[in-house]
Design an enzyme around this catalytic site. Structure first.
Site, PDB file in Angstrom:
ATOM      1  N   GLU A 102      18.394  64.897  41.942  1.00  0.00           N
ATOM      2  CA  GLU A 102      17.622  65.248  43.133  1.00  0.00           C
ATOM      3  C   GLU A 102      16.188  64.737  43.050  1.00  0.00           C
ATOM      4  O   GLU A 102      15.474  64.685  44.055  1.00  0.00           O
ATOM      5  CB  GLU A 102      17.644  66.761  43.359  1.00  0.00           C
ATOM      6  CG  GLU A 102      16.687  67.568  42.512  1.00  0.00           C
ATOM      7  CD  GLU A 102      17.059  67.597  41.037  1.00  0.00           C
ATOM      8  OE1 GLU A 102      16.142  67.763  40.202  1.00  0.00           O
ATOM      9  OE2 GLU A 102      18.268  67.476  40.726  1.00  0.00           O
TER      10      GLU A 102
ATOM     11  N   ASP B 196      27.297  57.436  32.926  1.00  0.00           N
ATOM     12  CA  ASP B 196      27.576  58.697  32.250  1.00  0.00           C
ATOM     13  C   ASP B 196      26.531  58.882  31.158  1.00  0.00           C
ATOM     14  O   ASP B 196      26.465  58.077  30.220  1.00  0.00           O
ATOM     15  CB  ASP B 196      28.992  58.658  31.673  1.00  0.00           C
ATOM     16  CG  ASP B 196      29.381  59.950  30.974  1.00  0.00           C
ATOM     17  OD1 ASP B 196      28.484  60.710  30.564  1.00  0.00           O
ATOM     18  OD2 ASP B 196      30.590  60.193  30.806  1.00  0.00           O
ATOM     19  N   GLY B 197      25.694  59.914  31.279  1.00  0.00           N
ATOM     20  CA  GLY B 197      24.614  60.119  30.321  1.00  0.00           C
ATOM     21  C   GLY B 197      25.108  60.264  28.900  1.00  0.00           C
ATOM     22  O   GLY B 197      24.488  59.754  27.954  1.00  0.00           O
TER      23      GLY B 197
ATOM     24  N   ASP C 226      18.796  67.762  32.278  1.00  0.00           N
ATOM     25  CA  ASP C 226      18.754  68.463  33.551  1.00  0.00           C
ATOM     26  C   ASP C 226      20.121  68.320  34.214  1.00  0.00           C
ATOM     27  O   ASP C 226      20.277  67.663  35.238  1.00  0.00           O
ATOM     28  CB  ASP C 226      17.654  67.877  34.437  1.00  0.00           C
ATOM     29  CG  ASP C 226      17.527  68.592  35.775  1.00  0.00           C
ATOM     30  OD1 ASP C 226      18.040  69.722  35.879  1.00  0.00           O
ATOM     31  OD2 ASP C 226      16.948  68.005  36.706  1.00  0.00           O
TER      32      ASP C 226
END
Length: 407
Positions: free
Chosen positions: A18, A79-80, A101
């Site tokens: 966001e 993909d982190g 986060d």
């Protein structure tokens, strides 16, 4: 958590689609690059169009109108977990601060288990930090005192994460705090994981020191409004003591952690003090010997083992920071008539001791009658012990809300 690092330049964000976390990171003038690894590129576009306030950097001097477009922001749509695991060992993948986060650990999707229950991923995060790096993880809804022991129930994944962090040899300190201004229905919790114990000194800095860091580090705004809405030095000070629920749930671990037995004074034990105005009312007599110019403390009554002695005098001890001591010593080197300062330093050296909380950067100096008690070379020869004995492991734990509450 950004202030737990002395000068964060390279920052990574896992998730944060966001844009709000990116916005807050870009408020720090020390930042030279921010890598945001978000698996969902559509989320970023939706947030940009329908939640513009989340990624609004238009009021920050030197930043782009939209945080996603800032020259310091590097958006990676992957993909982190996979990105960090694949990047371990690369010099370019070293970060001063990594911010997780993502989903709450208590969320049920499989991805939560991959993020918070995968030791390979957690290890890769810590290895991707610089030597003084800081990892901060959003760890879900804050606990309460009625929760069961942490390895069962809805928060079991968080406990699994904490265990992996505690057991990792790269972890030097773990600090937990809660924040109610997250936009959720209840306070959310965070854990700050440090590669060096020195971060504890910055975490426990006085409020005025943090306020100066904000003044020195945070970018200006075009509107001249304060860029940080909720955070200042006093807010950081409120993070110094973990809420009691963290201690309560921690002490439900099996076996019960050693330090949990010392969460408060034992009300069944006797208290023996020295009464300055009327020594006969107290349990001690102080006698000065002019021949050796030494004062001696004698007990007037039999004191049972385990009793608390001179608590009022010990409570009058003052705290001095290592930085203050260094400044005082510097004054004696550059000035001539500073005998008063020299005498004070000698007194501190003789009667002070560093905090048992490693990395705190302070010393406690006894100024009551307790400093007159005779010292011995061998601790085994002493008939006075600490209220909280040393941990059986012989070292300070990297994580213990008990020790943090009674540091």
């Amino acid at each position: 958590a950004m202030f737990a690092h002395p000068r964060p330049k390279n920052v990574a964000i896992v998730g944060g689609g966001e844009g709000a976390t990116l916005r807050e990171v870009l408020k720090h003038s020390t930042v030279e690059s921010t890598t945001m690894i978000e698996i969902d590129d559509m989320l970023v576009e939706i947030a940009r169009e329908h939640l513009p306030q989340m990624s609004d950097c238009s009021d920050l001097v030197g930043r782009a109108e939209n945080c996603f477009d800032d020259k310091l922001a590097n958006l990676v749509f992957e993909d982190g977990r996979k990105w960090f695991v694949d990047s371990v060992g690369e010099a370019s993948a070293k970060f001063d601060v990594i911010i997780m986060d993502a989903l709450d650990p208590e969320d049920s999707p499989k991805i939560s288990e991959q993020l918070y229950g995968d030791i390979t991923f957690i290890d890769s995060l810590l290895k991707s930090l610089t030597d003084d790096g800081v990892l901060v993880i959003q760890v879900g809804t804050a606990p309460n005192i009625h929760d069961p022991k942490a390895d069962i129930g809805v928060f079991s994944r968080r406990e699994k994460l904490f265990t992996m962090l505690e057991e990792n040899t790269l972890t030097e300190a773990m600090l937990v705090y809660e924040e109610p201004h997250c936009g959720f229905a209840e306070p959310h919790s965070f854990v700050v994981v440090c590669r060096t114990v020195e971060c504890r000194e910055r975490w426990y800095a006085d409020s005025d020191a943090v306020d100066y860091e904000i003044y020195d580090r945070i970018v200006k705004t075009k509107s001249e409004e304060r860029p940080l809405l909720h955070f200042d030095g006093s807010t950081q000070r409120s993070y110094h003591t973990p809420p009691k629920a963290w201690e309560t749930v921690y002490c439900r671990r099996e076996p019960t952690p050693f330090e949990c037995a010392y969460r408060g004074l034992d009300m069944d034990r006797e208290i023996h003090d020295y009464v300055i105005d009327n020594p006969e009312r107290g349990s001690f007599h102080i006698e000065y010997n002019p021949e050796d110019e030494t004062s001696y403390v004698y007990a007037l009554v039999d004191i049972p083992e385990g009793s608390y002695i001179m608590p009022e005098h010990l409570a009058s001890s003052f705290v001095v920071s290592d930085k203050s001591l260094a400044n005082l010593k510097k004054n004696t080197e550059i000035a001539s008539d500073v005998k008063l300062i020299s005498d004070l330093l000698d007194f501190i050296n003789e009667n002070g001791h560093p905090s048992n909380s490693k990395g705190l950067g302070v010393s406690y100096v006894e100024v009551g009658a307790s400093f007159l008690m005779r010292s011995v070379e061998n601790e085994l020869d002493s008939n006075v012990g600490r209220w909280v004995p040393p941990h059986p492991s012989g070292k300070r734990l990297v994580y213990s809300p008990v020790y943090e509450r009674y540091r």
